[in-house]
Design an enzyme around this catalytic site. Structure first.
Site, PDB file in Angstrom:
ATOM      1  N   HIS A 159      20.919 -42.650 -26.702  1.00 60.28           N
ATOM      2  CA  HIS A 159      21.652 -41.514 -27.266  1.00 60.28           C
ATOM      3  C   HIS A 159      20.757 -40.585 -28.072  1.00 60.28           C
ATOM      4  CE1 HIS A 159      25.914 -42.789 -26.469  1.00 60.28           C
ATOM      5  NE2 HIS A 159      25.272 -43.930 -26.222  1.00 60.28           N
ATOM      6  N   ASP A 367      17.242 -33.513 -31.715  1.00 60.41           N
ATOM      7  CA  ASP A 367      18.509 -34.211 -31.562  1.00 60.41           C
ATOM      8  C   ASP A 367      18.666 -34.626 -30.104  1.00 60.41           C
ATOM      9  OD1 ASP A 367      20.810 -35.273 -32.647  1.00 60.41           O
ATOM     10  OD2 ASP A 367      21.512 -33.374 -33.476  1.00 60.41           O
TER      11      ASP A 367
END
Length: 477
Positions: A159, A367
């Site tokens: 993730h 991110d």
């Protein structure tokens, strides 16, 4: 039909609203298919309790999902979670080598807890289960499962970002970590850039061969890789905007800030999110474009995160100072430039807050994806939408090209993009939003889950690990 077994560091009650992107996505996947969700309970236990000194599994059935959790000791929590996961892997994978702590005790604890997870999970598995392991806490879990004789299909999804090869190579155990990924059948990443970084690593460090069908051959094993950008449930989030809580929040914010144009940031308080750089850019906006004074207000929500890690204490102090300085230098009796909120805001209220904002600032330094960007798009009024200002270093930037993409390290450039967003015509705002909305609908959380699991189900295992397991079993016998 095969049962889906999801493994993550933490589990969550599928009936309750989840805060993090991983929890939201996993909950959506399991609610559709049913299955088993295995992970840490979030609780700590005395190191002497439990059978043979190990935690017992606690089982709970919630709808069509069975939750299986176990407690950790304080030592395991400190080394596996706070130590290796959050003081080694998190900073390095977000390109912050300066914040990494390569304590050998952390690595030992990380391996120990992954071995514990594997032993406990094995007792719950059925022969035809499909296992889906999530995130950086559990990279070596497949290796530990294979060593115990597990022949099930196992997929892994990262993730967070995958760093470039040379940054990855700074971790003392980097070869062991990357070799561990080859015990999975399929490894998914958030973006094509992450796939490129991983392929670059195994090609340079392990002399991997690139094979047809998105496969890589290294360490005597063959692995399938791919980009599966995670999404949101667009209809569900849009319905939250129309719910009572969403409408009340929208009305409250619109009334309170009726004379202001709102800029919004919603983040965890984390050094990867670029919060100080964002505040500097807002200050530059007020200095360079004075028409925004007494007009534009930045609401920055920074939810508490890993507050027992020292780097986060430093960040909180810095944010308090920066926001206070802007309010002191530019504020008026009836206008506070920055509303800085260091606490959690209920997810059911966020859509109303998004909808009331003219601009969303999603400007992380790095991110994996960042679902706030997609939630902001889903919550907008299509006839009068707000504008998304998005960091080019967020995984979402690969998909959301109609956002205003910025370099968060470039304070002046970010300020210029914010000014453009504040002055953008309704025609341009509408056109950009229409394109963005179409894309997040096409690649929503259901697409993410179904496409990954379909590829995992169709991926042929190389059989190498089965031979290794067989040999190990013969030696034990």
């Amino acid at each position: 039909m095969s049962r889906l077994v999801v493994v993550s560091n933490r589990t969550a009650d599928p009936r309750k609203a989840a805060a993090g992107g991983l929890a939201v996505a996993v909950k959506e996947s399991l609610q559709q298919t049913g299955g088993l969700w295995f992970g840490w309970s979030g609780k700590l236990r005395d190191s002497e309790s439990g059978t043979s000194g190990e935690s017992d599994i606690k089982l709970q059935t919630v709808g069509n999902v069975q939750l299986a959790t176990l407690d950790l000791t304080q030592e395991d929590h400190d080394t596996y979670y706070l130590g290796y996961s959050n003081k080694v892997l998190w900073p390095v994978f977000h390109y912050r080598l300066d914040l990494a702590n390569f304590n050998v005790r952390f690595a030992a604890g990380y391996r120990r807890v992954n071995q514990l997870f594997a032993r406990k999970l094995m007792s719950l598995l059925r022969p035809d289960d499909i296992i889906w392991v999530h995130d950086y806490h559990l990279i070596p879990l497949a290796t530990e499962l294979r060593a115990l004789g597990c022949g099930n299909r196992i997929g892994f999804f990262l993730h967070i970002p995958m760093p470039p090869p040379l940054i990855m190579a700074a971790i003392p155990e980097h070869e062991w970590l990357m070799r561990s990924l080859f015990d999975y059948d399929l490894v998914g990443f958030q973006s094509e850039a992450d796939v490129t970084h991983f392929a670059g690593y195994v090609e340079s460090e392990a002399k991997a061969d690139t094979l047809p069908g998105n496969r890589l051959r290294a360490f005597n094993r063959t692995l399938r890789v791919g980009a599966y950008p995670i999404g949101i449930d667009v209809d569900e989030f849009a319905s939250l905007a129309r719910s009572r809580d969403g409408v009340e929040m929208f009305g409250q914010i619109r009334e309170e800030y009726s004379r202001r144009r709102l800029l919004l940031g919603v983040d965890r308080l984390d050094y990867s999110k670029g919060l100080p750089q964002r505040v500097h850019a807002f200050r530059e906006l007020l200095a360079k474009y004075p028409e925004n004074r007494n007009s534009a207000t930045l609401i920055q929500i920074a939810s508490p995160s890993r507050e027992d890690v020292g780097a986060y204490d430093d960040l909180r102090v810095e944010m308090d100072s920066l926001c206070g300085a802007i309010n002191g230098d530019y504020g008026e009796l009836d206008w506070m430039p920055v509303r800085y909120i260091h606490r959690n805001v209920a997810r059911k209220k966020l859509p109303g807050l998004y909808r009331a904002s003219r601009v969303a600032l999603v400007t992380p330094l790095r991110d994996g994806m960042n679902l706030v960007a997609k939630e902001f798009i889903a919550a907008q009024d299509p006839s009068d939408p707000g504008v998304l200002v998005l960091s080019r270093f967020a995984g979402a930037a690969e998909q959301l090209k109609e956002a205003l993409l910025v370099n968060p390290y470039d304070t002046q450039g970010t300020a210029l993009a914010i000014q453009r967003a504040l002055t953008m015509s309704i025609e341009e705002r509408t056109a950009r939003h229409t394109a963005l909305m179409q894309r997040i609908r096409q690649f929503d959380v259901h697409w993410w889950s179904s496409s990954f699991l379909a590829d995992l189900s169709s991926t042929e295992s190389s059989g190498d690990f089965r031979a290794v397991v067989s040999s190990s079993a013969n030696l034990l016998n």
